[in-house]
Every structure is written in C-alpha cells, then in structure tokens.
Scaffold this active site. Structure first.
Site, PDB file in Angstrom:
ATOM      1  N   GLU A 159       0.221 -10.466   5.058  1.00  0.00           N
ATOM      2  CA  GLU A 159      -0.629 -10.973   6.146  1.00  0.00           C
ATOM      3  C   GLU A 159      -0.047 -12.117   6.964  1.00  0.00           C
ATOM      4  O   GLU A 159      -0.740 -13.099   7.231  1.00  0.00           O
ATOM      5  CB  GLU A 159      -1.976 -11.424   5.559  1.00  0.00           C
ATOM      6  CG  GLU A 159      -2.684 -10.359   4.757  1.00  0.00           C
ATOM      7  CD  GLU A 159      -4.033 -10.820   4.194  1.00  0.00           C
ATOM      8  OE1 GLU A 159      -4.240 -12.039   4.081  1.00  0.00           O
ATOM      9  OE2 GLU A 159      -4.850  -9.965   3.874  1.00  0.00           O
ATOM     10  N   GLU A 268      -5.265  -1.058   0.281  1.00  0.00           N
ATOM     11  CA  GLU A 268      -6.448  -1.796  -0.189  1.00  0.00           C
ATOM     12  C   GLU A 268      -7.697  -1.158   0.406  1.00  0.00           C
ATOM     13  O   GLU A 268      -8.488  -1.809   1.086  1.00  0.00           O
ATOM     14  CB  GLU A 268      -6.345  -3.280   0.205  1.00  0.00           C
ATOM     15  CG  GLU A 268      -5.087  -3.952  -0.317  1.00  0.00           C
ATOM     16  CD  GLU A 268      -5.031  -5.457  -0.082  1.00  0.00           C
ATOM     17  OE1 GLU A 268      -6.056  -6.051   0.288  1.00  0.00           O
ATOM     18  OE2 GLU A 268      -3.944  -6.032  -0.267  1.00  0.00           O
TER      19      GLU A 268
HETATM   20  C1  GLA Z   1      -6.359  -9.312   0.942  1.00  0.00           C
HETATM   21  C2  GLA Z   1      -5.347  -9.434  -0.178  1.00  0.00           C
HETATM   22  C3  GLA Z   1      -5.861  -8.908  -1.477  1.00  0.00           C
HETATM   23  C4  GLA Z   1      -7.301  -9.285  -1.702  1.00  0.00           C
HETATM   24  C5  GLA Z   1      -8.117  -8.783  -0.561  1.00  0.00           C
HETATM   25  C6  GLA Z   1      -9.578  -9.036  -0.720  1.00  0.00           C
HETATM   26  O1  GLA Z   1      -6.343  -8.162   1.619  1.00  0.00           O
HETATM   27  O2  GLA Z   1      -4.120  -8.812   0.098  1.00  0.00           O
HETATM   28  O3  GLA Z   1      -5.091  -9.430  -2.515  1.00  0.00           O
HETATM   29  O4  GLA Z   1      -7.419 -10.659  -1.849  1.00  0.00           O
HETATM   30  O5  GLA Z   1      -7.676  -9.473   0.587  1.00  0.00           O
HETATM   31  O6  GLA Z   1      -9.975  -9.435  -1.949  1.00  0.00           O
END
Ligand code: GLA
Length: 387
Positions: A159, A268
């Site tokens: 990110e 995710e």
């Molecule tokens: C981000 C992170 C994850 C997690 C998610 C939400 O996307 O990469 O590790 O923390 O947020 O929990």
C-alpha cells in the site's frame, strides 16, 4: 453384516449417487479451482493452535494457500526495539508446511501496524536517512533470514501507492522525507538480497482497479525492474462491495498487470454488505463520532445485527458468482485467490470502517456453515473431463 457397516455402506452409496447426479461437482474450493489458481485464506492463530478444530477442518477442506492476518506484521514480529516475537508466525508457517499449503509472508514494508520506533530515535527525534536505511535493511535481513524456506513468498511492500498514482506520504515514506520510490526500491533491494531465490517477492495494494492507481502500481513495478530488482507478482487486495468495483475495471487491472509478466493475485477478498463503507476503507471513520452513535444512525449503519435478510444473502451470492466468473475467465493470468478471513465472525469488516457492526463479507457464516454464495462459486468451473 453389522448395523454399523450397513449404515456406512448406505452412506457411501448415497454420496456416490449424489455425486453422479451432480455431475461430479467439486465439493471444495481448492478442488473446484484445481488447475485454475490456488485458493487461499488469511488465518489467525486460533486456526493453527487447534483451539478451534472445526474452523481448522473447514480451512483444510477448502484452501491450499494461507496468509497470516496479523502474525507477520512488523508490530507483531518486532513490537519493541529489543523485542522479537517469532512464535505465532513460526507456528503459522509450520502449520502451512505440515499441510502442504502455499505459505505467504505478509508484510515487510508498510506504513500501518509498524511501531513508531522504526522511524524515531529513543528520544523521540526523527531518525536520519542513514539510520532509516539501516533500520529497514536490518529488519528485512532479520525477518527474511528467519523465515527462509518457511514461507513461499513475501508481500515486500504494501500500500505505498496513492489513489492518484503517486506515493502516500505515510510511515516510511514520511520518515524518508516523501520519497516513496526510494522506500519501495530499498525494500525490494533488501528482500532481493536476503530472500532465497525461490521465495517470490510481491507488491500488494488496494483499489488497484482504479485506473489512476493501477497506473501508479504499473509504473512502480516497471521502475523497480528497470533498476534490476526482482518483482514476481502483484496482489490486488479486493476489499470490495456488492456494487463496486465494476467488472471492466477489475478485468482491466488483471489484464494490464499480467501484461507486465508478473503473477497476478487476488489477495484479500471480501464483499462488504453494509452501508457507508464505499470502496472498502475510505468513507465512514467520522461516523464513529459521538453524534452518530444515536439509535437511528445505528439502525441505518448496522442493519443486519440479527441476521442477513434473504434478499441480501442472494445479492451476496450473485456478487460472488460474478467475481469468480471474472477470476475463472482470467484463470490463465491469476495465480491465487485469497479470502481475507475464513468466516464472517473473523472478518475485519465487522470493525472497519465503523467499529462494532455485524457484517457478512465471506463465504462462510459465523457458525461455519456456507452462505448461498459458496454453491455458486463451486458451480462455475467446468467439470473436468476424464483423461
Ligand atoms: C490491509 C492489509 C491487511 C489487513 C487488511 C484489513 O489490506 O494488507 O494485512 O490489515 O488491510 O485487515
């Protein structure tokens, strides 16, 4: 024949007949998508330490890849300047190895869940550039060396790209004085240096479907490679909702990233069914203000406390069907699809962007029974023809 054996025989016959009637449809996600992509799940320590055996069984039935939800973040591995805590992460890796799963390390360089002492001296003053480089280097060396041969891949940087395609001025980037590319380059440089050659190195990001952000991610990968660094894959986080993002954006992100020659992963995945959490994580934090804690807001913001209405259950199923249709159609370009959590009760979406709500973002409910979405997802792959 003993009564028990008769019962067993009858059971086997019923299963065989039902499979026949179902056209040998797969009963598990990893079976259904075998040959398409890995099926992954982010897990917490309860699934590893045997404290929730039903959840562990469900996990092992459906998934062949794991991600650690929090156990390998900097604040977990290195919570204090002199403190290292490898125990839970080691157990996570051993569990994955024992069950022959693909084991992800997540994540080395991130602005979030990273203690302040990474960027400041004990007296609170900011570290110099040299000190920061050394902190990043020694952290990556220690962690990557410790988990060498235990993880199959690392999310090296998480990110760092902004919505407009630039860099986010947070965490490491802020500490470095705003040079986001330098932070990403150093993190990949150290990961390249210390990780075994067969450990894959990834960049992971949310909202990658947004064209401006996608461009930023593509530019980053190109630049890192032009600097001679190995970047094996890009993770599209996929914290999505019932109505966003649009199919064309998702497809375009998968296709453009695949065209770079990197592995593309949906890393995710969850589908938010609640109001006011547009784009997964942007809107809504201010709704935690006391003025919004009134009953009428609560009813609006947390409408499914007592269960998911049938109509939303169907919307969730349709949305998952739509998403897996996209993934399956792009199976030649996708290496892995990972859910961010096994069941609704374990999802971060109950606490973010508004805390204390009841969300239903995954394929399994709190009691571990499947949502209607599971059957839809299982039904997408064409049955394999016998050789
Ligand atoms: C981000 C992170 C994850 C997690 C998610 C939400 O996307 O990469 O590790 O923390 O947020 O929990």
């Amino acid at each position: 024949m003993k009564a028990k054996s008769i019962f067993l025989l009858a059971f086997v016959c019923i299963v065989a007949v039902s499979c026949e009637q179902m056209g040998h449809k797969a009963v598990s996600l990893k079976e259904a998508y075998d040959g398409s992509f890995k099926m992954g799940c982010a897990i917490n320590p309860f699934m590893v330490n045997g404290r929730n055996p039903e959840a562990t069984e469900l996990l092992l039935t459906h998934f062949n890849a794991i991600s650690p939800d929090n156990a390998m973040k900097p604040e977990s591995l290195h919570p204090g300047p002199e403190v290292w805590n490898f125990g839970p992460a080691d157990s996570y890796c051993e569990f994955g190895r024992e069950h022959g799963m693909f084991v992800l390390g997540h994540t080395l360089c991130w602005h979030n869940q990273t203690p302040e002492f990474f960027w400041t001296r004990p007296d609170g003053t900011p570290k110099s550039r040299e000190e920061l480089v050394e902190t990043l280097r020694s952290y990556i060396e220690t962690v990557v060396t410790h988990f060498a041969g235990k993880v199959d891949a690392w999310d090296v940087v998480n990110e760092i790209v902004a919505e407009d395609g630039g860099f986010r001025d947070l965490g490491w980037v802020k500490a470095f004085g705003g040079d986001g590319y330098e932070v990403a380059r150093l993190a990949f440089q150290f990961a390249n240096e210390y990780a075994p050659e067969n450990t894959e190195l990834y960049y992971n990001e949310f909202n990658v479907w947004r064209p401006s952000k996608l461009e930023g991610v593509i530019n980053l990968v190109r630049r890192l490679r032009a600097d001679g660094l190995r970047v094996d894959g890009v993770g599209i986080q996929a914290h999505w909702g019932l109505n966003y993002p649009k199919t064309e954006y998702i497809e375009s992100a998968i296709e453009q990233l695949a065209a770079l020659g990197v592995k593309v992963m949906i890393t995710e995945l969850d589908v938010d069914v609640l109001p006011i959490s547009k784009e997964g994580q942007v809107i809504g934090r201010s709704l935690q203000d006391p003025q919004f804690q009134l009953e009428e807001f609560e009813e609006f913001l947390d409408p499914y406390k007592d269960g998911l209405p049938e109509e939303v259950e169907t919307q969730l199923a349709d949305r998952y069907e739509q998403l897996f249709r996209i993934f399956y159609d792009h199976r030649d370009q996708i290496d892995r699809v990972t859910f961010w959590g096994l069941h609704d009760g374990a999802s971060w979406k109950n606490g973010s962007p508004i805390s204390g709500r009841t969300n239903y973002p995954l394929l399994f409910k709190r009691d571990l029974t499947p949502h209607k979405a599971l059957a839809k997802v299982l039904a997408i792959p064409e049955p394999k023809t016998a050789e």
